[in-house]
Structure formats: structure tokens, C-alpha cells
Design an enzyme around this catalytic site. Structure first.
Site, PDB file in Angstrom:
ATOM      1  N   ASP A   8       0.872  -1.175   0.000  1.00  0.00           N
ATOM      2  CA  ASP A   8       0.000   0.000   0.000  1.00  0.00           C
ATOM      3  C   ASP A   8       0.913   1.230   0.000  1.00  0.00           C
ATOM      4  O   ASP A   8       2.139   1.110  -0.156  1.00  0.00           O
ATOM      5  CB  ASP A   8      -1.011  -0.034   1.158  1.00  0.00           C
ATOM      6  CG  ASP A   8      -0.394   0.266   2.525  1.00  0.00           C
ATOM      7  OD1 ASP A   8       0.847   0.439   2.615  1.00  0.00           O
ATOM      8  OD2 ASP A   8      -1.156   0.329   3.508  1.00  0.00           O
ATOM      9  N   CYS A  65       3.454  -2.710   3.888  1.00  0.00           N
ATOM     10  CA  CYS A  65       2.545  -1.614   4.217  1.00  0.00           C
ATOM     11  C   CYS A  65       3.256  -0.775   5.273  1.00  0.00           C
ATOM     12  O   CYS A  65       4.472  -0.882   5.427  1.00  0.00           O
ATOM     13  CB  CYS A  65       1.168  -2.115   4.671  1.00  0.00           C
ATOM     14  SG  CYS A  65       1.113  -2.984   6.249  1.00  0.00           S
ATOM     15  N   GLY A  66       2.536   0.060   5.998  1.00  0.00           N
ATOM     16  CA  GLY A  66       3.198   0.932   6.963  1.00  0.00           C
ATOM     17  C   GLY A  66       3.928   0.156   8.039  1.00  0.00           C
ATOM     18  O   GLY A  66       5.076   0.444   8.379  1.00  0.00           O
ATOM     19  N   THR A  67       3.246  -0.846   8.584  1.00  0.00           N
ATOM     20  CA  THR A  67       3.844  -1.664   9.646  1.00  0.00           C
ATOM     21  C   THR A  67       4.161  -3.082   9.195  1.00  0.00           C
ATOM     22  O   THR A  67       4.868  -3.807   9.895  1.00  0.00           O
ATOM     23  CB  THR A  67       2.863  -1.788  10.826  1.00  0.00           C
ATOM     24  OG1 THR A  67       1.651  -2.374  10.323  1.00  0.00           O
ATOM     25  CG2 THR A  67       2.567  -0.435  11.458  1.00  0.00           C
ATOM     26  N   GLY A  68       3.585  -3.500   8.084  1.00  0.00           N
ATOM     27  CA  GLY A  68       3.650  -4.904   7.657  1.00  0.00           C
ATOM     28  C   GLY A  68       2.547  -5.735   8.281  1.00  0.00           C
ATOM     29  O   GLY A  68       2.305  -6.875   7.857  1.00  0.00           O
ATOM     30  N   ILE A  69       1.860  -5.159   9.259  1.00  0.00           N
ATOM     31  CA  ILE A  69       0.898  -5.957  10.029  1.00  0.00           C
ATOM     32  C   ILE A  69      -0.435  -6.124   9.305  1.00  0.00           C
ATOM     33  O   ILE A  69      -0.917  -7.253   9.110  1.00  0.00           O
ATOM     34  CB  ILE A  69       0.677  -5.337  11.427  1.00  0.00           C
ATOM     35  CG1 ILE A  69       1.986  -5.350  12.225  1.00  0.00           C
ATOM     36  CG2 ILE A  69      -0.410  -6.101  12.177  1.00  0.00           C
ATOM     37  CD1 ILE A  69       1.937  -4.544  13.521  1.00  0.00           C
ATOM     38  N   GLY A  70      -1.025  -5.012   8.897  1.00  0.00           N
ATOM     39  CA  GLY A  70      -2.343  -5.100   8.247  1.00  0.00           C
ATOM     40  C   GLY A  70      -2.303  -5.984   7.005  1.00  0.00           C
ATOM     41  O   GLY A  70      -3.162  -6.849   6.802  1.00  0.00           O
ATOM     42  N   HIS A  98      11.625 -22.881   9.351  1.00  0.00           N
ATOM     43  CA  HIS A  98      10.710 -23.602  10.243  1.00  0.00           C
ATOM     44  C   HIS A  98       9.241 -23.475   9.853  1.00  0.00           C
ATOM     45  O   HIS A  98       8.464 -24.413  10.051  1.00  0.00           O
ATOM     46  CB  HIS A  98      10.879 -23.103  11.687  1.00  0.00           C
ATOM     47  CG  HIS A  98      12.144 -23.592  12.329  1.00  0.00           C
ATOM     48  ND1 HIS A  98      12.348 -23.560  13.692  1.00  0.00           N
ATOM     49  CD2 HIS A  98      13.271 -24.114  11.796  1.00  0.00           C
ATOM     50  CE1 HIS A  98      13.552 -24.054  13.975  1.00  0.00           C
ATOM     51  NE2 HIS A  98      14.137 -24.384  12.833  1.00  0.00           N
ATOM     52  N   HIS A 134       8.566 -29.990  11.683  1.00  0.00           N
ATOM     53  CA  HIS A 134       8.020 -28.802  11.005  1.00  0.00           C
ATOM     54  C   HIS A 134       6.833 -29.187  10.128  1.00  0.00           C
ATOM     55  O   HIS A 134       5.824 -28.480  10.083  1.00  0.00           O
ATOM     56  CB  HIS A 134       9.103 -28.127  10.159  1.00  0.00           C
ATOM     57  CG  HIS A 134      10.297 -27.706  10.951  1.00  0.00           C
ATOM     58  ND1 HIS A 134      10.196 -27.055  12.164  1.00  0.00           N
ATOM     59  CD2 HIS A 134      11.623 -27.856  10.713  1.00  0.00           C
ATOM     60  CE1 HIS A 134      11.401 -26.818  12.633  1.00  0.00           C
ATOM     61  NE2 HIS A 134      12.290 -27.309  11.778  1.00  0.00           N
TER      62      HIS A 134
HETATM   63  C1  RB5 Z   1      -1.934   2.934   6.285  1.00  0.00           C
HETATM   64  O1  RB5 Z   1      -1.944   4.222   6.823  1.00  0.00           O
HETATM   65  C2  RB5 Z   1      -1.520   1.925   7.335  1.00  0.00           C
HETATM   66  O2  RB5 Z   1      -2.567   1.730   8.226  1.00  0.00           O
HETATM   67  C3  RB5 Z   1      -1.107   0.631   6.683  1.00  0.00           C
HETATM   68  O3  RB5 Z   1      -0.058   0.884   5.806  1.00  0.00           O
HETATM   69  C4  RB5 Z   1      -0.608  -0.455   7.600  1.00  0.00           C
HETATM   70  O4  RB5 Z   1       0.365   0.018   8.451  1.00  0.00           O
HETATM   71  C5  RB5 Z   1      -1.639  -1.221   8.299  1.00  0.00           C
HETATM   72  O5  RB5 Z   1      -1.341  -2.186   9.021  1.00  0.00           O
END
Ligand code: RB5
Length: 153
Positions: A8, A65-70, A98, A134
Site C-alpha cells: 500500500d 505496508c506501513g507496519t507490515g501488520i495489516g 521452520h 516442522h
Molecule cells: C496505512 O496508513 C496503514 O494503516 C497501513 O499501511 C498499515 O500500516 C496497516 O497495518
């Protein structure tokens, strides 16, 4: 070996750095967007990219993405995907060895471009350790996904 790429707006910088690395090293890739810094919804690009890994068009994926989490949460909703958010070299190696992770997720607001390229290089070049423990655990993960898992052992 072909790598599926997606991001994103928050991960565009890292994806661009990874593309430069892939091109320099003659590694095939397909880029499923986004392509500029306009604000977009990460599930769209997670889904497009993850689908290309599970359908076999690409061998591995890299999502940013910003954090990789979403983007990792969204990718992991696609059956057959094992997406891991990584920000250190040890985890990049171990999630291949693993977990047989098939998508690497990174955060453009968490790590820099140089680190992202290093993690991508490790992820792409580290094979899965084909060992009984594994395989057994990943089979359990698959069963959870399919709704057939039982904790009684
Ligand atoms: C976008 O602003 C941000 O929410 C997205 O890149 C990401 O970090 C979500 O997990």
C-alpha cells in the site's frame, strides 16, 4: 523463481527498493500494485499478491505496508498463505526454515530500505527445513485453516 510483490502507500518505498534489488539480481517478479503514494486499502493488494502465490503463478511473495501488520493479516486470510511480518535477519531466515512462510511482510514505517533488501534476500534464498516436526506443525496449521483441527492428541 518468481516473486509476487504488493504494497500500500505506506510500503511503496520498501517495495521499490526490493524491485531494484530483484532487477539487479535478475530475479523474476510481478508487481501487483499499488504504484504511487495515493492512499489505498492494503487488503486489495494483499489479496491480489497472495492469490498469485497460492495459484502457483509466483513462488513466494513480498508485501509491504506501513507496519507490515495489516497486509499480513489480510494475506493470511487467503487459504494456503503463511505470511510473516519480519524486521530482523534471524526471523527472515527462520520463518523460511521452520514455518515455510510463503510471504514476507515488512513495514515501511518500521525498517529502512537497506534492511528490507537484506531481509528479502535472506527470505528468497533460504529453503524450508524439510523435517518431520516442522511438517507435523504445518499440517496442524493447515487443519486449523480447514476447520478440521482437533486438540485431542
Ligand atoms: C496505512 O496508513 C496503514 O494503516 C497501513 O499501511 C498499515 O500500516 C496497516 O497495518
Amino acid at each position: 523463481m518468481k516473486i509476487a510483490l504488493g504494497c500500500d502507500h505506506g510500503g511503496l518505498n520498501l517495495k521499490s527498493a526490493v524491485i531494484r534489488y530483484l532487477e539487479k539480481n535478475n530475479i523474476l517478479y510481478e508487481d501487483f500494485g499499488c504504484y504511487d503514494e495515493n492512499s489505498v486499502d492494503y487488503p486489495v493488494f494483499a489479496y491480489k499478491t497472495a492469490s498469485q502465490v497460492v495459484n502457483g503463478n509466483c513462488d513466494l511473495g513480498i508485501l509491504c505496508c506501513g507496519t507490515g501488520i495489516g497486509i499480513s493479516i489480510a494475506a493470511n486470510k487467503v487459504k494456503g498463505i503463511r505470511a510473516a511480518v519480519v524486521s530482523d535477519a534471524f526471523s527472515a531466515e527462520m520463518t523460511r526454515r521452520h514455518n515455510n512462510a510463503n510471504i514476507l511482510c515488512m513495514g515501511g514505517r518500521v525498517i529502512g530500505e537497506e534492511k528490507a533488501v537484506k531481509l528479502a534476500d535472506i527470505f528468497i534464498h533460504t529453503p524450508f527445513d524439510v523435517e518431520e516436526r516442522h511438517l507435523r506443525r504445518l499440517k496442524m496449521v493447515d487443519e486449523i485453516e480447514q476447520g478440521t483441527f482437533s486438540c485431542e492428541q
